[in-house]
Each structure stands twice: as structure tokens, then as C-alpha cells.
Design a protein around this motif. Structure first.
Motif, PDB file in Angstrom:
ATOM      1  N   GLU A  36       1.499  -0.925  -0.565  1.00  0.00           N
ATOM      2  CA  GLU A  36       0.088  -0.111   0.244  1.00  0.00           C
ATOM      3  C   GLU A  36       1.278   0.770   0.215  1.00  0.00           C
ATOM      4  O   GLU A  36       0.588   2.525   0.389  1.00  0.00           O
ATOM      5  CB  GLU A  36      -0.777   0.195   0.994  1.00  0.00           C
ATOM      6  CG  GLU A  36      -2.155  -1.115   1.256  1.00  0.00           C
ATOM      7  CD  GLU A  36      -2.711  -1.852   0.772  1.00  0.00           C
ATOM      8  OE1 GLU A  36      -3.074  -0.571  -0.688  1.00  0.00           O
ATOM      9  OE2 GLU A  36      -3.182  -2.865   0.644  1.00  0.00           O
TER      10      GLU A  36
ATOM     11  N   THR B  38       3.129   4.295  -1.237  1.00  0.00           N
ATOM     12  CA  THR B  38       2.741   5.374  -2.188  1.00  0.00           C
ATOM     13  C   THR B  38       4.808   5.719  -2.551  1.00  0.00           C
ATOM     14  O   THR B  38       5.441   5.043  -1.309  1.00  0.00           O
ATOM     15  CB  THR B  38       2.275   7.017  -1.459  1.00  0.00           C
ATOM     16  OG1 THR B  38       3.058   7.421  -0.532  1.00  0.00           O
ATOM     17  CG2 THR B  38       1.397   6.494  -1.094  1.00  0.00           C
TER      18      THR B  38
ATOM     19  N   HIS C 238      -4.663   0.779  -8.453  1.00  0.00           N
ATOM     20  CA  HIS C 238      -4.167   1.138  -7.106  1.00  0.00           C
ATOM     21  C   HIS C 238      -2.354   1.534  -7.369  1.00  0.00           C
ATOM     22  O   HIS C 238      -2.204   2.309  -6.752  1.00  0.00           O
ATOM     23  CB  HIS C 238      -4.744  -0.003  -6.719  1.00  0.00           C
ATOM     24  CG  HIS C 238      -4.170  -0.348  -5.030  1.00  0.00           C
ATOM     25  ND1 HIS C 238      -4.754   0.540  -4.181  1.00  0.00           N
ATOM     26  CD2 HIS C 238      -2.767  -0.774  -4.849  1.00  0.00           C
ATOM     27  CE1 HIS C 238      -3.459   0.466  -2.946  1.00  0.00           C
ATOM     28  NE2 HIS C 238      -2.841  -0.321  -3.878  1.00  0.00           N
TER      29      HIS C 238
ATOM     30  N   ARG D 151      -1.055   4.758  -6.570  1.00  0.00           N
ATOM     31  CA  ARG D 151       0.204   4.788  -5.057  1.00  0.00           C
ATOM     32  C   ARG D 151       1.642   5.358  -5.757  1.00  0.00           C
ATOM     33  O   ARG D 151       2.254   6.288  -5.858  1.00  0.00           O
ATOM     34  CB  ARG D 151       1.011   3.376  -4.836  1.00  0.00           C
ATOM     35  CG  ARG D 151      -0.468   3.261  -3.735  1.00  0.00           C
ATOM     36  CD  ARG D 151       0.288   1.336  -3.606  1.00  0.00           C
ATOM     37  NE  ARG D 151       0.453   0.150  -4.550  1.00  0.00           N
ATOM     38  CZ  ARG D 151       1.894  -0.151  -4.752  1.00  0.00           C
ATOM     39  NH1 ARG D 151       2.775   0.027  -3.464  1.00  0.00           N
ATOM     40  NH2 ARG D 151       1.954  -1.062  -5.011  1.00  0.00           N
TER      41      ARG D 151
ATOM     42  N   ASN E 221       1.200   8.920  -6.441  1.00  0.00           N
ATOM     43  CA  ASN E 221       0.961  10.195  -5.288  1.00  0.00           C
ATOM     44  C   ASN E 221       2.581  10.493  -4.024  1.00  0.00           C
ATOM     45  O   ASN E 221       3.156   9.489  -3.986  1.00  0.00           O
ATOM     46  CB  ASN E 221       0.275   9.201  -3.706  1.00  0.00           C
ATOM     47  CG  ASN E 221      -0.507   9.660  -2.796  1.00  0.00           C
ATOM     48  OD1 ASN E 221       0.952  11.263  -2.513  1.00  0.00           O
ATOM     49  ND2 ASN E 221      -1.220   9.642  -2.242  1.00  0.00           N
TER      50      ASN E 221
ATOM     51  N   ASP F 251      -5.928   7.952  -2.623  1.00  0.00           N
ATOM     52  CA  ASP F 251      -5.445   6.302  -1.855  1.00  0.00           C
ATOM     53  C   ASP F 251      -6.692   5.678  -1.903  1.00  0.00           C
ATOM     54  O   ASP F 251      -8.180   6.439  -2.201  1.00  0.00           O
ATOM     55  CB  ASP F 251      -5.271   6.748  -0.187  1.00  0.00           C
ATOM     56  CG  ASP F 251      -4.947   5.944   0.884  1.00  0.00           C
ATOM     57  OD1 ASP F 251      -4.430   4.407   0.261  1.00  0.00           O
ATOM     58  OD2 ASP F 251      -6.028   5.378   2.082  1.00  0.00           O
ATOM     59  N   SER F 252      -6.213   4.364  -2.376  1.00  0.00           N
ATOM     60  CA  SER F 252      -6.985   3.033  -2.633  1.00  0.00           C
ATOM     61  C   SER F 252      -7.020   2.276  -2.387  1.00  0.00           C
ATOM     62  O   SER F 252      -5.605   1.736  -1.750  1.00  0.00           O
ATOM     63  CB  SER F 252      -7.318   2.928  -4.042  1.00  0.00           C
ATOM     64  OG  SER F 252      -5.824   2.810  -4.760  1.00  0.00           O
ATOM     65  N   ARG F 253      -7.774   1.235  -2.341  1.00  0.00           N
ATOM     66  CA  ARG F 253      -6.927  -0.681  -1.499  1.00  0.00           C
ATOM     67  C   ARG F 253      -8.412  -1.415  -3.358  1.00  0.00           C
ATOM     68  O   ARG F 253      -9.303  -1.050  -3.622  1.00  0.00           O
ATOM     69  CB  ARG F 253      -7.822  -0.475  -0.261  1.00  0.00           C
ATOM     70  CG  ARG F 253      -7.107   0.425   0.324  1.00  0.00           C
ATOM     71  CD  ARG F 253      -6.136  -0.178   1.201  1.00  0.00           C
ATOM     72  NE  ARG F 253      -5.471   0.536   1.853  1.00  0.00           N
ATOM     73  CZ  ARG F 253      -4.736   1.108   1.726  1.00  0.00           C
ATOM     74  NH1 ARG F 253      -4.511   2.072   0.894  1.00  0.00           N
ATOM     75  NH2 ARG F 253      -4.071   1.663   2.920  1.00  0.00           N
TER      76      ARG F 253
ATOM     77  N   CYS G  82     -10.815   5.376  -1.324  1.00  0.00           N
ATOM     78  CA  CYS G  82     -10.711   6.216   0.027  1.00  0.00           C
ATOM     79  C   CYS G  82     -10.632   7.566   0.290  1.00  0.00           C
ATOM     80  O   CYS G  82     -11.405   7.788   0.954  1.00  0.00           O
ATOM     81  CB  CYS G  82      -9.700   5.213   0.615  1.00  0.00           C
ATOM     82  SG  CYS G  82      -9.488   3.438   0.068  1.00  0.00           S
ATOM     83  N   GLN G  83      -9.429   7.625  -0.545  1.00  0.00           N
ATOM     84  CA  GLN G  83      -9.903   9.721  -0.553  1.00  0.00           C
ATOM     85  C   GLN G  83      -9.732   9.871  -1.776  1.00  0.00           C
ATOM     86  O   GLN G  83      -9.460   9.805  -2.697  1.00  0.00           O
ATOM     87  CB  GLN G  83      -7.946  10.028   0.494  1.00  0.00           C
ATOM     88  CG  GLN G  83      -8.001  11.086   1.158  1.00  0.00           C
ATOM     89  CD  GLN G  83      -6.735  11.475   1.643  1.00  0.00           C
ATOM     90  OE1 GLN G  83      -5.766  11.241   1.252  1.00  0.00           O
ATOM     91  NE2 GLN G  83      -6.989  12.998   2.419  1.00  0.00           N
TER      92      GLN G  83
END
Length: 306
Positions: free
Chosen positions: A158, A160, A221, A225, A228, A246-248, A278-279
Motif C-alpha cells: 500500500e 506510495t 491501485h 500509489r 502520489n 488513496d485506494s484499496r 479511500c481519499q
């Protein structure tokens, strides 16, 4: 060792600070020109210049290294070794020939992979599990010199590129100091790169940042990352950008790409699997949770996200 340091941004300043702490004699620092920064465009010195001045080290900011003046200044400084970290210019042959122990460079990839200016970002974008730092001898090419030392660094699933950059910078500074110890002791052994395995890491652009939900969720995804903090991956909604910070990755369903699967959290079906946003940063607005953006648009499961 008597060292001439060449570098510009924060990662270079971190390496320079490590060289000071290790007790090396920094005879001079070459860095790029001061630049306007911020909304008010205040002329600001590069991080390396600020650090060098704080240590009382002479600072040089030539616009070119190819007019003869830079080589003259370097000869007068009489360095044993030139150390380059994110300087932003290729050293010409007359400069490379000056220091008796040569010129070395810290590059934030495992060369010959990711030669160029954005190796950390591309490692994340491509979903790599490992990156690292390489200390190499400089030659006239772009990151083509013989390798002196490498240090691998794992990449979190996860993580970045910004987060990874901070970790790699610290590893790079420590590895650089170890390599210089080996050079001083005469133990450093250059290893030629396998040029046939070389790949490039060109600068990122804003145009590269756009994605479509038809792509696999893992690909998106990794793009989120890798881009960012900049330029930030985005999709378009009604002609406006929605950046995703942000992601998943989630399991997908039998739905068309771009279909909202849930709003709490906001999960969108992709070409393969699904992606939780996520954001996000809607164009012209501040960062917010994906659920808040979905609520503002009155999205519901089964609706298209755009």
C-alpha cells in the motif's frame, strides 16, 4: 576524504548531511539555481545550498558545466572524489577526469533497471515488490556507469512513492557513506552493468495520470500509489478531474466497469476486481473521503460512478 558534492533536492541534502556527520571534508558544493517557490513565487535556495551554507561550505550554482569555468573552479577546489546525488546535470568529460578517485553517483533503483529521473515512481506504478539504491561510477551516459554497491529495499503493498522515497533516501545516505569507506580503503570493485537489461524511468507528466475503470483494479491501485504525491492519478466525472490519493483493491462482482458496488466504503467495479476510493480530491475542492464524495453526488450501489 576531501569531497566535492553535487546535488539539489531533499534527498541530496540528506546524503550531504550524512557525509558531514561521517567526518568527510566537503570542500565545495555545486547545486542548481535558486527558484521561485509557492504562490508568491519567493526566490528560494535549494535544500542542498541551505545545508551547505549552514556548514560554512562554499556553494557554486553554475548554469552550465560545459563552459570551462566550472572545471576551473573544481580544479581549484582539488577534490579527491566527486559525489553526485540528484544534481540534475550530466557531468562533461573534463569534469569527470578531475578527481583522482573518480566521480560517483547515488541512484535510487537497482541498476540497470529504471535509468532516468523517476525510478521510485515507476517501480511503484509497475507493482514491483522490491527497489533499492545503487552507487555507481559516473561516465558520460545516463546512469550507465559501473556499479560499486547496491542495497535492496522492499516496497509495501500500500506504500506510495512519496512514502517509499523517504525510506529510500535514508538507505541511500547510509549506503553512500559505506561505499566511500570502501573507496578510501581501495576495496571498491566496479562491476559493469548489463546494458541489455536496462529499462528507463522517464519523468512523470500530468497526461500520464488519467485512468479508466476498464483497467484492472490492481493496475489502477499501483498507479494511484506511484503518482502520489505528484501528479496524482485521476478519473474524469462530468468533464472534471477527480484525483485519487488513496485506494484499496477489493474482490469484484458481475458488473460493468465503473459501476458502484457500495458507497460505505466507496467501491467501484473495474476491468478485473474492484477498487475502493479511500481519499479523493474533486476538481477545485479539498481532499475528502470517498464516502463523502459519493454522498455529495448521491451515488448508490448499481449506479455508474461517472
Amino acid at each position: 576524504m576531501r569531497i566535492l558534492f553535487m546535488g539539489t533536492p531533499d534527498i541530496a541534502a540528506q546524503s550531504l548531511e550524512a557525509l558531514y556527520a561521517a567526518g568527510h571534508e566537503i570542500c565545495g558544493v555545486f547545486t542548481r539555481e535558486d527558484k521561485p517557490v509557492g504562490r508568491k513565487q519567493v526566490l528560494t535556495a535549494p535544500p542542498v545550498k541551505q545545508l551547505a551554507l549552514a556548514h560554512g561550505t562554499p556553494v557554486y550554482q553554475p548554469r552550465t558545466l560545459r563552459d570551462g569555468k566550472a572545471a576551473e573552479d573544481i580544479r581549484a577546489l582539488a577534490p579527491e572524489l566527486i559525489v553526485v546525488v540528484a544534481y540534475g546535470r550530466i557531468l562533461p568529460p573534463e569534469v569527470l577526469a578531475i578527481p583522482p578517485k573518480g566521480c560517483i553517483n547515488l541512484h535510487v533503483s537497482l541498476l540497470p533497471k529504471y535509468r532516468g529521473s523517476a525510478p521510485i515512481q515507476w517501480a511503484v506504478i509497475h507493482g514491483d515488490k522490491t527497489t533499492g539504491v545503487t552507487i555507481m561510477q559516473l561516465d558520460e551516459g545516463l546512469d550507465t556507469g559501473d556499479i560499486l554497491m547496491v542495497q535492496p529495499v522492499d516496497i509495501g503493498p500500500e506504500e506510495t512513492s512519496g512514502q517509499l522515497f523517504d525510506r529510500v533516501a535514508a538507505v541511500g545516505a547510509e549506503t553512500l557513506c559505506r561505499c566511500i569507506e570502501e573507496i578510501a580503503a581501495g576495496r571498491a570493485v566496479p562491476t559493469p552493468q548489463d546494458h541489455e537489461k536496462a529499462t528507463l524511468a522517464p519523468p512523470l507528466t500530468k497526461e500520464m495520470a488519467r485512468f479508466a475503470f476498464e483497467q484492472p483494479a490492481q493496475v489502477i491501485h499501483d498507479q494511484v500509489r506511484g503518482m502520489n504525491p505528484w501528479p496524482a492519478a485521476y478519473f474524469e466525472c462530468e468533464g472534471k478531474k477527480v484525483k485519487v490519493l488513496d485506494s484499496r483493491v477489493h474482490p469484484g462482482e458481475e458488473a460493468a466497469p465503473g459501476t458502484v458496488l457500495s458507497t460505505k466504503p466507496l467501491v467501484v467495479q473495474c476491468g478485473a476486481s474492484a477498487l475502493e476510493l479511500c481519499q479523493v480530491v474533486p476538481e477545485g475542492k479539498k481532499p475528502m473521503e470517498g464516502t463523502a464524495w459519493a454522498a455529495g453526488r448521491r451515488l448508490k450501489a448499481g449506479m455508474p460512478v461517472v
